[in-house]
Design a protein around this motif. Structure first.
Motif, PDB file in Angstrom:
ATOM      1  N   GLU A  36     -42.828 -29.055 -31.329  1.00 20.24           N
ATOM      2  CA  GLU A  36     -43.737 -29.345 -32.440  1.00 20.24           C
ATOM      3  C   GLU A  36     -44.960 -30.151 -32.000  1.00 20.24           C
ATOM      4  OE1 GLU A  36     -41.858 -30.670 -35.996  1.00 20.24           O
ATOM      5  OE2 GLU A  36     -40.818 -28.760 -36.199  1.00 20.24           O
ATOM      6  N   SER A  67     -48.912 -22.251 -36.418  1.00 22.30           N
ATOM      7  CA  SER A  67     -47.651 -21.546 -36.617  1.00 22.30           C
ATOM      8  C   SER A  67     -47.447 -20.449 -35.582  1.00 22.30           C
ATOM      9  CB  SER A  67     -47.546 -20.977 -38.032  1.00 22.30           C
ATOM     10  OG  SER A  67     -48.501 -19.967 -38.229  1.00 22.30           O
ATOM     11  N   GLN A 124     -41.733 -17.672 -40.135  1.00 19.58           N
ATOM     12  CA  GLN A 124     -42.078 -19.020 -40.574  1.00 19.58           C
ATOM     13  C   GLN A 124     -41.015 -19.575 -41.511  1.00 19.58           C
ATOM     14  OE1 GLN A 124     -45.921 -17.944 -42.121  1.00 19.58           O
ATOM     15  NE2 GLN A 124     -46.996 -18.925 -40.426  1.00 19.58           N
ATOM     16  N   ASP A 125     -40.542 -18.755 -42.443  1.00 19.20           N
ATOM     17  CA  ASP A 125     -39.498 -19.188 -43.367  1.00 19.20           C
ATOM     18  C   ASP A 125     -38.182 -19.391 -42.627  1.00 19.20           C
ATOM     19  OD1 ASP A 125     -38.527 -19.722 -46.099  1.00 19.20           O
ATOM     20  OD2 ASP A 125     -37.323 -17.919 -45.743  1.00 19.20           O
ATOM     21  N   TYR A 166     -37.808 -20.219 -39.490  1.00 21.85           N
ATOM     22  CA  TYR A 166     -37.974 -21.467 -38.730  1.00 21.85           C
ATOM     23  C   TYR A 166     -37.665 -22.671 -39.619  1.00 21.85           C
ATOM     24  CZ  TYR A 166     -40.222 -25.263 -36.172  1.00 21.85           C
ATOM     25  OH  TYR A 166     -40.470 -26.465 -35.537  1.00 21.85           O
ATOM     26  N   ARG A 167     -38.263 -22.670 -40.793  1.00 17.69           N
ATOM     27  CA  ARG A 167     -38.055 -23.788 -41.717  1.00 17.69           C
ATOM     28  C   ARG A 167     -36.587 -23.921 -42.094  1.00 17.69           C
ATOM     29  NH1 ARG A 167     -37.232 -24.012 -46.800  1.00 17.69           N
ATOM     30  NH2 ARG A 167     -37.801 -21.853 -47.182  1.00 17.69           N
ATOM     31  N   ARG A 168     -35.942 -22.811 -42.360  1.00 16.32           N
ATOM     32  CA  ARG A 168     -34.546 -22.850 -42.778  1.00 16.32           C
ATOM     33  C   ARG A 168     -33.622 -23.382 -41.690  1.00 16.32           C
ATOM     34  NH1 ARG A 168     -33.331 -20.973 -47.503  1.00 16.32           N
ATOM     35  NH2 ARG A 168     -34.789 -19.644 -48.601  1.00 16.32           N
ATOM     36  N   ASN A 212     -34.381 -25.152 -38.969  1.00 11.50           N
ATOM     37  CA  ASN A 212     -34.720 -26.470 -38.445  1.00 11.50           C
ATOM     38  C   ASN A 212     -34.656 -27.572 -39.490  1.00 11.50           C
ATOM     39  OD1 ASN A 212     -35.557 -26.267 -35.489  1.00 11.50           O
ATOM     40  ND2 ASN A 212     -36.554 -24.506 -36.422  1.00 11.50           N
ATOM     41  N   ALA A 213     -34.975 -27.278 -40.727  1.00  8.92           N
ATOM     42  CA  ALA A 213     -34.947 -28.304 -41.769  1.00  8.92           C
ATOM     43  C   ALA A 213     -33.613 -28.335 -42.487  1.00  8.92           C
ATOM     44  CB  ALA A 213     -36.077 -28.081 -42.763  1.00  8.92           C
ATOM     45  N   GLU A 214     -33.046 -27.177 -42.743  1.00  7.09           N
ATOM     46  CA  GLU A 214     -31.830 -27.115 -43.539  1.00  7.09           C
ATOM     47  C   GLU A 214     -30.580 -26.893 -42.698  1.00  7.09           C
ATOM     48  OE1 GLU A 214     -32.614 -24.160 -46.505  1.00  7.09           O
ATOM     49  OE2 GLU A 214     -34.443 -25.161 -47.130  1.00  7.09           O
ATOM     50  N   THR A 254     -28.892 -20.535 -42.315  1.00  2.00           N
ATOM     51  CA  THR A 254     -29.714 -19.418 -42.773  1.00  2.00           C
ATOM     52  C   THR A 254     -29.198 -18.836 -44.082  1.00  2.00           C
ATOM     53  OG1 THR A 254     -28.428 -17.878 -41.431  1.00  2.00           O
ATOM     54  CG2 THR A 254     -30.411 -18.812 -40.427  1.00  2.00           C
TER      55      THR A 254
END
Length: 149
Positions: free
Chosen positions: A61, A78, A112-113, A115-117, A119-121, A124
């Protein structure tokens, strides 16, 4: 670089290792498979739909912020970031910003979605509700054919 790592929780370490905890901890997943909605078309015309994304590190990042392309156009962040964490698309293992630039917009949005799922949550799966019957269930956003979960 492909890794599969299993970490012990603080409770497991304090309890003397793997057998010290009554609950079995799942191994930490560092790689997640996906299937692109449209697919990457390489220079020979072959379509690649499946791939692997690994968890991002702090370096993943931070490094793109020093990239001149990102400094000139923040929207490029991104592209550089996704190219660092996608380890394979089909048979293409040299995934670089040029490969990500050639994706269809819907595939970039999917990654992108994704990745967010992951790494953040940390997973999947997404909770959804059927619009017809109001049944609640979970779907795996990692890929699969339409209609499968």
């Amino acid at each position: 670089m492909r890794r599969s790592v299993q970490f012990q929780s603080a409770e497991q370490v304090a309890g003397g290792g793997r057998g010290g905890s009554a609950q079995r901890q799942e191994p930490l997943r560092t790689e997640f498979g996906f299937e692109l909605p449209r697919g990457y078309v390489d220079e020979s015309g072959a379509v690649h739909r499946t791939g692997v994304m690994r968890l991002a590190t702090a370096r993943d990042e931070l490094v793109p912020l020093r990239d001149d392309r990102v400094r000139e156009n923040s929207a490029y962040l991104s592209v550089v970031l996704i190219s660092r964490v996608v380890t394979r698309i089909g048979t293409v293992e040299d995934v670089h910003p040029g490969v990500i630039e050639d994706l269809f917009a819907s595939d970039l949005a999917f990654l992108q979605d994704f990745y967010r799922r992951i790494n953040a949550e940390g997973h999947t799966r997404a909770a959804v509700t059927c619009p017809s019957c109001d049944e609640e269930f979970a779907v795996n956003l990692a890929g699969g054919r339409l209609g499968e979960s």
